[in-house]
Design a protein around this motif. Sequence first.
Motif, short mmCIF file in Angstrom:
data_model
loop_
_atom_site.label_atom_id
_atom_site.label_comp_id
_atom_site.label_asym_id
_atom_site.label_seq_id
_atom_site.Cartn_x
_atom_site.Cartn_y
_atom_site.Cartn_z
N LYS A 1 2.41 1.96 -3.40
CA LYS A 1 1.48 2.55 -4.38
C LYS A 1 1.36 4.05 -4.15
O LYS A 1 1.34 4.84 -5.10
N VAL A 2 1.28 4.45 -2.90
CA VAL A 2 1.16 5.87 -2.58
C VAL A 2 2.43 6.61 -3.01
O VAL A 2 2.36 7.70 -3.59
N MET B 1 0.82 -1.20 0.00
CA MET B 1 0.00 0.00 0.00
C MET B 1 0.87 1.27 0.00
O MET B 1 0.58 2.21 -0.72
N ALA C 1 4.48 5.73 -5.38
CA ALA C 1 4.51 5.75 -6.85
C ALA C 1 3.60 6.84 -7.39
O ALA C 1 3.97 7.56 -8.33
N ILE C 2 2.43 7.02 -6.80
CA ILE C 2 1.51 8.07 -7.23
C ILE C 2 2.11 9.45 -6.97
O ILE C 2 2.03 10.35 -7.81
#
Length: 72
Positions: A4-5, A1, A7-8
């Motif tokens: 992903k944050v 999780m 990467a964004i």
Amino acid sequence: MVLKVLAIVVVLILVYIFFFKKSRESEITGNKKHEIEDELVECPTCKTYVSSKESILSNGKYYCSKECLLNK
């Protein structure tokens, strides 16, 4: 999780740099070009350079002072 944050966030930073940073730099460099409106001209008598705004124009020639104008 967390990956992903991250990467964004990285993608958002890259998008900001790619699209918005260049437009701001072009605005800054565009303004600098308009600031320089004066040029240096050479006095024909003493061969020194003087700003065209501060010089004396006589018969199409720029002189640095009244003395140079009179001693031509």
